[in-house]
Each structure stands twice: as C-alpha cells, then as structure tokens.
Design a protein around this motif. Sequence first.
Motif, PDB file in Angstrom:
ATOM      1  N   LEU A   6     -14.199 -30.880  -3.054  1.00  0.00           N
ATOM      2  CA  LEU A   6     -14.631 -29.552  -2.626  1.00  0.00           C
ATOM      3  C   LEU A   6     -14.080 -29.219  -1.242  1.00  0.00           C
ATOM      4  O   LEU A   6     -13.609 -28.102  -1.010  1.00  0.00           O
ATOM      5  CB  LEU A   6     -16.160 -29.473  -2.609  1.00  0.00           C
ATOM      6  N   ILE A   7     -14.129 -30.187  -0.340  1.00  0.00           N
ATOM      7  CA  ILE A   7     -13.622 -29.974   1.015  1.00  0.00           C
ATOM      8  C   ILE A   7     -12.123 -29.693   0.979  1.00  0.00           C
ATOM      9  O   ILE A   7     -11.637 -28.768   1.631  1.00  0.00           O
ATOM     10  CB  ILE A   7     -13.929 -31.196   1.898  1.00  0.00           C
ATOM     11  N   LYS A   8     -11.406 -30.485   0.210  1.00  0.00           N
ATOM     12  CA  LYS A   8      -9.959 -30.297   0.116  1.00  0.00           C
ATOM     13  C   LYS A   8      -9.626 -28.907  -0.421  1.00  0.00           C
ATOM     14  O   LYS A   8      -8.790 -28.194   0.144  1.00  0.00           O
ATOM     15  CB  LYS A   8      -9.341 -31.367  -0.780  1.00  0.00           C
ATOM     16  N   MET A   9     -10.295 -28.506  -1.510  1.00  0.00           N
ATOM     17  CA  MET A   9     -10.026 -27.195  -2.089  1.00  0.00           C
ATOM     18  C   MET A   9     -10.413 -26.073  -1.124  1.00  0.00           C
ATOM     19  O   MET A   9      -9.668 -25.104  -0.967  1.00  0.00           O
ATOM     20  CB  MET A   9     -10.775 -27.036  -3.410  1.00  0.00           C
ATOM     21  N   ASN A  11     -10.571 -26.152   2.129  1.00  0.00           N
ATOM     22  CA  ASN A  11      -9.614 -26.098   3.235  1.00  0.00           C
ATOM     23  C   ASN A  11      -8.278 -25.502   2.801  1.00  0.00           C
ATOM     24  O   ASN A  11      -7.623 -24.812   3.584  1.00  0.00           O
ATOM     25  CB  ASN A  11      -9.426 -27.479   3.848  1.00  0.00           C
ATOM     26  N   GLN A  12      -7.877 -25.740   1.562  1.00  0.00           N
ATOM     27  CA  GLN A  12      -6.647 -25.125   1.053  1.00  0.00           C
ATOM     28  C   GLN A  12      -6.805 -23.613   0.967  1.00  0.00           C
ATOM     29  O   GLN A  12      -5.876 -22.863   1.298  1.00  0.00           O
ATOM     30  CB  GLN A  12      -6.282 -25.708  -0.310  1.00  0.00           C
ATOM     31  N   ILE A  13      -7.964 -23.156   0.543  1.00  0.00           N
ATOM     32  CA  ILE A  13      -8.233 -21.721   0.481  1.00  0.00           C
ATOM     33  C   ILE A  13      -8.194 -21.135   1.896  1.00  0.00           C
ATOM     34  O   ILE A  13      -7.580 -20.092   2.145  1.00  0.00           O
ATOM     35  CB  ILE A  13      -9.588 -21.433  -0.194  1.00  0.00           C
ATOM     36  N   GLY A  14      -8.841 -21.822   2.823  1.00  0.00           N
ATOM     37  CA  GLY A  14      -8.827 -21.368   4.212  1.00  0.00           C
ATOM     38  C   GLY A  14      -7.425 -21.290   4.778  1.00  0.00           C
ATOM     39  O   GLY A  14      -7.070 -20.314   5.454  1.00  0.00           O
ATOM     40  N   GLN A  15      -6.629 -22.299   4.494  1.00  0.00           N
ATOM     41  CA  GLN A  15      -5.249 -22.314   4.984  1.00  0.00           C
ATOM     42  C   GLN A  15      -4.440 -21.163   4.382  1.00  0.00           C
ATOM     43  O   GLN A  15      -3.625 -20.550   5.061  1.00  0.00           O
ATOM     44  CB  GLN A  15      -4.590 -23.651   4.663  1.00  0.00           C
ATOM     45  N   TYR A  16      -4.668 -20.870   3.109  1.00  0.00           N
ATOM     46  CA  TYR A  16      -3.959 -19.766   2.456  1.00  0.00           C
ATOM     47  C   TYR A  16      -4.243 -18.449   3.175  1.00  0.00           C
ATOM     48  O   TYR A  16      -3.329 -17.660   3.443  1.00  0.00           O
ATOM     49  CB  TYR A  16      -4.372 -19.675   0.983  1.00  0.00           C
ATOM     50  N   PHE A  17      -5.498 -18.202   3.493  1.00  0.00           N
ATOM     51  CA  PHE A  17      -5.875 -16.930   4.111  1.00  0.00           C
ATOM     52  C   PHE A  17      -5.647 -16.915   5.625  1.00  0.00           C
ATOM     53  O   PHE A  17      -5.783 -15.868   6.258  1.00  0.00           O
ATOM     54  CB  PHE A  17      -7.324 -16.579   3.779  1.00  0.00           C
ATOM     55  N   ALA A  18      -5.277 -18.032   6.209  1.00  0.00           N
ATOM     56  CA  ALA A  18      -5.064 -18.113   7.657  1.00  0.00           C
ATOM     57  C   ALA A  18      -3.914 -17.236   8.132  1.00  0.00           C
ATOM     58  O   ALA A  18      -3.868 -16.860   9.302  1.00  0.00           O
ATOM     59  CB  ALA A  18      -4.832 -19.565   8.072  1.00  0.00           C
ATOM     60  N   SER A  19      -3.000 -16.905   7.247  1.00  0.00           N
ATOM     61  CA  SER A  19      -1.875 -16.055   7.653  1.00  0.00           C
ATOM     62  C   SER A  19      -2.267 -14.582   7.778  1.00  0.00           C
ATOM     63  O   SER A  19      -1.492 -13.779   8.306  1.00  0.00           O
ATOM     64  CB  SER A  19      -0.719 -16.200   6.651  1.00  0.00           C
ATOM     65  N   GLU A  20      -3.453 -14.228   7.327  1.00  0.00           N
ATOM     66  CA  GLU A  20      -3.942 -12.847   7.445  1.00  0.00           C
ATOM     67  C   GLU A  20      -4.260 -12.571   8.914  1.00  0.00           C
ATOM     68  O   GLU A  20      -5.069 -13.281   9.519  1.00  0.00           O
ATOM     69  CB  GLU A  20      -5.198 -12.666   6.592  1.00  0.00           C
ATOM     70  N   PRO A  21      -3.623 -11.572   9.520  1.00  0.00           N
ATOM     71  CA  PRO A  21      -3.842 -11.314  10.957  1.00  0.00           C
ATOM     72  C   PRO A  21      -5.248 -10.806  11.292  1.00  0.00           C
ATOM     73  O   PRO A  21      -5.732 -11.030  12.386  1.00  0.00           O
ATOM     74  CB  PRO A  21      -2.784 -10.284  11.315  1.00  0.00           C
ATOM     75  N   ASP A  22      -5.900 -10.148  10.357  1.00  0.00           N
ATOM     76  CA  ASP A  22      -7.248  -9.619  10.588  1.00  0.00           C
ATOM     77  C   ASP A  22      -8.263 -10.692  10.182  1.00  0.00           C
ATOM     78  O   ASP A  22      -8.407 -11.011   9.003  1.00  0.00           O
ATOM     79  CB  ASP A  22      -7.448  -8.344   9.775  1.00  0.00           C
ATOM     80  N   HIS A  23      -8.971 -11.237  11.172  1.00  0.00           N
ATOM     81  CA  HIS A  23      -9.907 -12.337  10.916  1.00  0.00           C
ATOM     82  C   HIS A  23     -10.969 -11.959   9.884  1.00  0.00           C
ATOM     83  O   HIS A  23     -11.274 -12.745   8.986  1.00  0.00           O
ATOM     84  CB  HIS A  23     -10.572 -12.774  12.226  1.00  0.00           C
ATOM     85  N   ALA A  24     -11.530 -10.775   9.993  1.00  0.00           N
ATOM     86  CA  ALA A  24     -12.580 -10.343   9.068  1.00  0.00           C
ATOM     87  C   ALA A  24     -12.052 -10.271   7.635  1.00  0.00           C
ATOM     88  O   ALA A  24     -12.750 -10.650   6.686  1.00  0.00           O
ATOM     89  CB  ALA A  24     -13.152  -9.000   9.495  1.00  0.00           C
ATOM     90  N   HIS A  53     -23.445 -32.340   7.431  1.00  0.00           N
ATOM     91  CA  HIS A  53     -22.323 -32.804   8.253  1.00  0.00           C
ATOM     92  C   HIS A  53     -21.801 -31.649   9.118  1.00  0.00           C
ATOM     93  O   HIS A  53     -20.699 -31.153   8.887  1.00  0.00           O
ATOM     94  CB  HIS A  53     -21.198 -33.341   7.364  1.00  0.00           C
ATOM     95  N   PRO A  54     -22.567 -31.220  10.113  1.00  0.00           N
ATOM     96  CA  PRO A  54     -22.162 -30.037  10.888  1.00  0.00           C
ATOM     97  C   PRO A  54     -20.860 -30.215  11.678  1.00  0.00           C
ATOM     98  O   PRO A  54     -20.241 -29.227  12.058  1.00  0.00           O
ATOM     99  CB  PRO A  54     -23.349 -29.795  11.821  1.00  0.00           C
ATOM    100  N   ASP A  55     -20.442 -31.438  11.900  1.00  0.00           N
ATOM    101  CA  ASP A  55     -19.193 -31.677  12.629  1.00  0.00           C
ATOM    102  C   ASP A  55     -18.027 -31.923  11.680  1.00  0.00           C
ATOM    103  O   ASP A  55     -17.019 -32.512  12.059  1.00  0.00           O
ATOM    104  CB  ASP A  55     -19.350 -32.870  13.576  1.00  0.00           C
ATOM    105  N   ALA A  56     -18.160 -31.447  10.459  1.00  0.00           N
ATOM    106  CA  ALA A  56     -17.166 -31.698   9.420  1.00  0.00           C
ATOM    107  C   ALA A  56     -15.846 -31.016   9.725  1.00  0.00           C
ATOM    108  O   ALA A  56     -15.744 -30.170  10.602  1.00  0.00           O
ATOM    109  CB  ALA A  56     -17.691 -31.198   8.081  1.00  0.00           C
ATOM    110  N   VAL A  57     -14.854 -31.367   8.948  1.00  0.00           N
ATOM    111  CA  VAL A  57     -13.499 -30.873   9.158  1.00  0.00           C
ATOM    112  C   VAL A  57     -13.175 -29.702   8.227  1.00  0.00           C
ATOM    113  O   VAL A  57     -12.127 -29.658   7.621  1.00  0.00           O
ATOM    114  CB  VAL A  57     -12.469 -32.008   8.973  1.00  0.00           C
ATOM    115  N   VAL A  62     -13.356 -21.082   6.342  1.00  0.00           N
ATOM    116  CA  VAL A  62     -14.316 -21.549   5.336  1.00  0.00           C
ATOM    117  C   VAL A  62     -15.710 -21.566   5.947  1.00  0.00           C
ATOM    118  O   VAL A  62     -16.680 -21.124   5.318  1.00  0.00           O
ATOM    119  CB  VAL A  62     -13.924 -22.942   4.794  1.00  0.00           C
ATOM    120  N   LEU A  63     -15.821 -22.060   7.168  1.00  0.00           N
ATOM    121  CA  LEU A  63     -17.128 -22.073   7.843  1.00  0.00           C
ATOM    122  C   LEU A  63     -17.686 -20.658   7.974  1.00  0.00           C
ATOM    123  O   LEU A  63     -18.875 -20.434   7.719  1.00  0.00           O
ATOM    124  CB  LEU A  63     -16.997 -22.711   9.222  1.00  0.00           C
ATOM    125  N   ALA A  64     -16.845 -19.719   8.325  1.00  0.00           N
ATOM    126  CA  ALA A  64     -17.295 -18.330   8.457  1.00  0.00           C
ATOM    127  C   ALA A  64     -17.715 -17.760   7.104  1.00  0.00           C
ATOM    128  O   ALA A  64     -18.712 -17.051   7.005  1.00  0.00           O
ATOM    129  CB  ALA A  64     -16.195 -17.479   9.080  1.00  0.00           C
TER     130      ALA A  64
END
Length: 73
Positions: A6-9, A11-24, A53-57, A62-64
């Motif tokens: 679940l974490i791996k997937m 984080n992959q989703i988060g990385q995919y959307f990281a290129s979007e300039p608008d954070h929201a 695990h609040p200090d998770a990676v 994804v956290l947002a």
Amino acid sequence: MSSESLIKMANQIGQYFASEPDHAVAVRGVYQHIKSFWTPTMCRDLMAWQTKHPDAVLHPLVLAALMEFAEAA
C-alpha cells in the motif's frame, strides 16, 4: 494487502502527481485516484497504518490526501 504494498503504491501515485504545479490540484488528483481505484479497505488500512506510524515515509501529497479522507469521514 500488505502495508508495504500500500505504501509503495501510494507513493507512486504521489510521485505521479508531483509534477502538477498547483499543489491543491495535485492533492486532489491523489485523493481522487485513491477514491476511484482503491477499495475502501485499502484506503482504511493505509490511514490506520499512517496513524500508527506518524513518521512514515509517505509522499507529502499522499499525506495531504489522507487528511482529506479523514475530513470527509
């Protein structure tokens, strides 16, 4: 499904959307992807794991998105 998967997937989703300039928009993209393609159990399991695990990676987007899930509940 294992927490590691679940974490791996997530984080992959988060990385995919990281290129979007608008954070929201990026957070909303992660949120919508998880809502559309993950089972409710997968989402609950990831949220429960994050709570324990609040200090998770997890990717910041994804956290947002998880915060949005918590607010919607």
